[in-house]
Design a protein around this motif. Structure first.
Motif, PDB file in Angstrom:
ATOM      1  N   VAL A  57       0.833  -1.216   0.000  1.00 58.38           N
ATOM      2  CA  VAL A  57       0.000   0.000   0.000  1.00 58.38           C
ATOM      3  C   VAL A  57       0.863   1.260   0.000  1.00 58.38           C
ATOM      4  CG1 VAL A  57      -2.047  -1.054   1.030  1.00 58.38           C
ATOM      5  CG2 VAL A  57      -0.215  -0.225   2.516  1.00 58.38           C
ATOM      6  N   GLY A  58       2.097   1.135  -0.488  1.00 58.09           N
ATOM      7  CA  GLY A  58       2.962   2.290  -0.621  1.00 58.09           C
ATOM      8  C   GLY A  58       3.714   2.618   0.655  1.00 58.09           C
ATOM      9  N   ALA A  59       4.328   3.798   0.661  1.00 59.96           N
ATOM     10  CA  ALA A  59       5.109   4.251   1.812  1.00 59.96           C
ATOM     11  C   ALA A  59       4.182   4.813   2.890  1.00 59.96           C
ATOM     12  CB  ALA A  59       6.105   5.313   1.370  1.00 59.96           C
ATOM     13  N   TYR A  60       4.545   4.575   4.150  1.00 60.45           N
ATOM     14  CA  TYR A  60       3.787   5.150   5.260  1.00 60.45           C
ATOM     15  C   TYR A  60       4.605   5.043   6.537  1.00 60.45           C
ATOM     16  CZ  TYR A  60       2.504   0.273   6.455  1.00 60.45           C
ATOM     17  OH  TYR A  60       2.535  -1.071   6.768  1.00 60.45           O
ATOM     18  N   ASN A  92      -0.172   7.072   9.168  1.00 62.16           N
ATOM     19  CA  ASN A  92      -0.487   8.355   8.536  1.00 62.16           C
ATOM     20  C   ASN A  92      -1.204   8.195   7.199  1.00 62.16           C
ATOM     21  OD1 ASN A  92       1.721   7.342   7.175  1.00 62.16           O
ATOM     22  ND2 ASN A  92       2.837   9.282   7.100  1.00 62.16           N
ATOM     23  N   THR A  93      -1.695   6.981   6.885  1.00 64.09           N
ATOM     24  CA  THR A  93      -2.484   6.790   5.662  1.00 64.09           C
ATOM     25  C   THR A  93      -3.643   5.841   5.922  1.00 64.09           C
ATOM     26  OG1 THR A  93      -1.347   4.837   4.740  1.00 64.09           O
ATOM     27  CG2 THR A  93      -0.362   6.997   4.296  1.00 64.09           C
ATOM     28  N   ALA A  94      -4.765   6.100   5.268  1.00 64.85           N
ATOM     29  CA  ALA A  94      -5.939   5.225   5.407  1.00 64.85           C
ATOM     30  C   ALA A  94      -5.679   3.860   4.780  1.00 64.85           C
ATOM     31  CB  ALA A  94      -7.153   5.883   4.758  1.00 64.85           C
ATOM     32  N   ALA A  95      -4.930   3.817   3.684  1.00 70.78           N
ATOM     33  CA  ALA A  95      -4.666   2.547   3.005  1.00 70.78           C
ATOM     34  C   ALA A  95      -3.870   1.600   3.892  1.00 70.78           C
ATOM     35  CB  ALA A  95      -3.917   2.798   1.697  1.00 70.78           C
ATOM     36  N   SER A  96      -2.888   2.116   4.623  1.00 69.28           N
ATOM     37  CA  SER A  96      -2.095   1.253   5.506  1.00 69.28           C
ATOM     38  C   SER A  96      -2.929   0.743   6.677  1.00 69.28           C
ATOM     39  CB  SER A  96      -0.855   1.992   6.002  1.00 69.28           C
ATOM     40  OG  SER A  96      -1.192   3.150   6.741  1.00 69.28           O
ATOM     41  N   ARG A  97      -3.868   1.549   7.173  1.00 71.07           N
ATOM     42  CA  ARG A  97      -4.757   1.066   8.238  1.00 71.07           C
ATOM     43  C   ARG A  97      -5.618  -0.083   7.745  1.00 71.07           C
ATOM     44  NH1 ARG A  97      -5.131   6.432   9.374  1.00 71.07           N
ATOM     45  NH2 ARG A  97      -7.119   6.725   8.311  1.00 71.07           N
ATOM     46  N   ILE A 101      -5.412  -3.912   9.281  1.00 66.67           N
ATOM     47  CA  ILE A 101      -6.610  -4.454   9.941  1.00 66.67           C
ATOM     48  C   ILE A 101      -7.070  -5.718   9.233  1.00 66.67           C
ATOM     49  CG2 ILE A 101      -9.047  -4.035  10.440  1.00 66.67           C
ATOM     50  CD1 ILE A 101      -8.251  -1.044  10.817  1.00 66.67           C
ATOM     51  N   GLU A 102      -7.131  -5.675   7.910  1.00 68.38           N
ATOM     52  CA  GLU A 102      -7.626  -6.828   7.156  1.00 68.38           C
ATOM     53  C   GLU A 102      -6.629  -7.984   7.145  1.00 68.38           C
ATOM     54  OE1 GLU A 102      -8.478  -5.208   3.338  1.00 68.38           O
ATOM     55  OE2 GLU A 102     -10.164  -3.988   4.060  1.00 68.38           O
ATOM     56  N   ARG A 103      -5.347  -7.688   6.987  1.00 67.97           N
ATOM     57  CA  ARG A 103      -4.335  -8.739   6.859  1.00 67.97           C
ATOM     58  C   ARG A 103      -3.922  -9.306   8.209  1.00 67.97           C
ATOM     59  NH1 ARG A 103      -0.320  -9.393   2.908  1.00 67.97           N
ATOM     60  NH2 ARG A 103      -1.969  -8.653   1.510  1.00 67.97           N
ATOM     61  N   TRP A 104      -3.728  -8.410   9.215  1.00 74.42           N
ATOM     62  CA  TRP A 104      -3.115  -8.848  10.472  1.00 74.42           C
ATOM     63  C   TRP A 104      -4.010  -8.687  11.689  1.00 74.42           C
ATOM     64  CZ3 TRP A 104       0.372 -11.505   8.360  1.00 74.42           C
ATOM     65  CH2 TRP A 104       1.129 -11.032   7.292  1.00 74.42           C
ATOM     66  N   HIS A 105      -5.200  -8.116  11.529  1.00 77.33           N
ATOM     67  CA  HIS A 105      -6.140  -7.905  12.646  1.00 77.33           C
ATOM     68  C   HIS A 105      -5.531  -7.026  13.735  1.00 77.33           C
ATOM     69  CE1 HIS A 105      -8.691 -10.908  10.786  1.00 77.33           C
ATOM     70  NE2 HIS A 105      -7.666 -11.747  10.778  1.00 77.33           N
ATOM     71  N   LEU A 106      -4.822  -5.991  13.322  1.00 76.26           N
ATOM     72  CA  LEU A 106      -4.212  -5.074  14.268  1.00 76.26           C
ATOM     73  C   LEU A 106      -5.192  -3.951  14.615  1.00 76.26           C
ATOM     74  CD1 LEU A 106      -0.652  -4.830  12.710  1.00 76.26           C
ATOM     75  CD2 LEU A 106      -1.207  -5.763  14.964  1.00 76.26           C
TER      76      LEU A 106
END
Length: 224
Positions: A57-60, A92-97, A101-106
């Motif tokens: 999902v890019g840099a973050y 600092n990005t919505a894509a990384s959240r 959340i979806e991949r690791w349930h963090l």
């Protein structure tokens, strides 16, 4: 069947380990995990901050607040340097959240925060802010850097089902680690830290870590 790996390139990962109140640590952990105590009544808060340069999902930038727990000892596998239960993560990005959340349930603070890293030869500093509000400031000092491939465990729980997971994580980068107590942490009143008894967190870390440019690799999630 081969394991599918997920890799993240980073410029820096700074980490600080602080003593905290064990009652607070237990309150932040799910029932199947227990904190490790540095001394009686004092458990371990880990604060990790990443400058990710490459990911799906890019840099973050990312901040992880975690409780240190006992690792799972597995036959024919290296004993992890530490095992973490992240109780809140910020980026600092919505894509990384969404990805984490979806991949690791963090569990994530739901808004973008701003990260300011200041890197020098002998130390790295971080300030995290939410618009005009300060969240925390962290300073980690350097020791001798050595090439490392260090294993870790992270434990997570799916919000929707309560399913318990573990994932193996590997850090491949030049690594500095010491217990010289030169770092510093300042925590501010902020909703992200609402579950943490900040007054009971030692401001000086008893251990400091710094990984310079490298790769963080995740194995697949394992159900517990």
């Amino acid at each position: 069947m081969s394991t599918v790996l997920t890799r993240y390139g980073f410029r820096n990962c700074m980490g600080a380990f602080h003593q905290m109140d064990t009652r607070n640590a237990r309150a932040l952990l799910p029932d199947h995990l227990q904190p490790i105590e540095a001394q009686h009544g004092r458990s371990v808060l880990a604060i990790l901050a990443f400058q990710f340069t490459q990911s799906e999902v890019g840099a973050y930038d990312e901040l992880v607040m975690a409780i240190i727990t006992p690792p799972r000892v597995e036959p024919r596998k290296a004993l992890p340097k530490a095992a973490f239960y992240p109780f809140v993560v910020a980026t600092n990005t919505a894509a990384s959240r969404r990805h984490a959340i979806e991949r690791w349930h963090l569990p994530h603070y739901p808004e973008d925060l701003s990260f300011q890293f200041r890197e020098e030869d002998e130390k790295i500093e971080l300030e995290v802010r939410d618009s005009a509000r300060s969240v925390l400031e962290l300073e980690v000092s350097a020791h001798e850097f050595k090439k490392a491939m260090n294993p870790y465990h992270a434990f997570t729980v799916a919000d929707d089902s309560g399913t318990r997971f573990k994932v193996n994580i590997f850090m491949d980068a030049p690594h500095s680690e010491h217990e010289a107590e030169r770092g510093r942490l300042t925590l501010h009143a902020h909703p992200m830290l609402a579950g943490l008894d900040s007054a009971q967190v030692d401001p000086v870390p008893f251990r400091e870590e710094w990984y310079r440019t490298g790769v963080q690799t995740f194995d697949e999630l394992e159900r517990l």
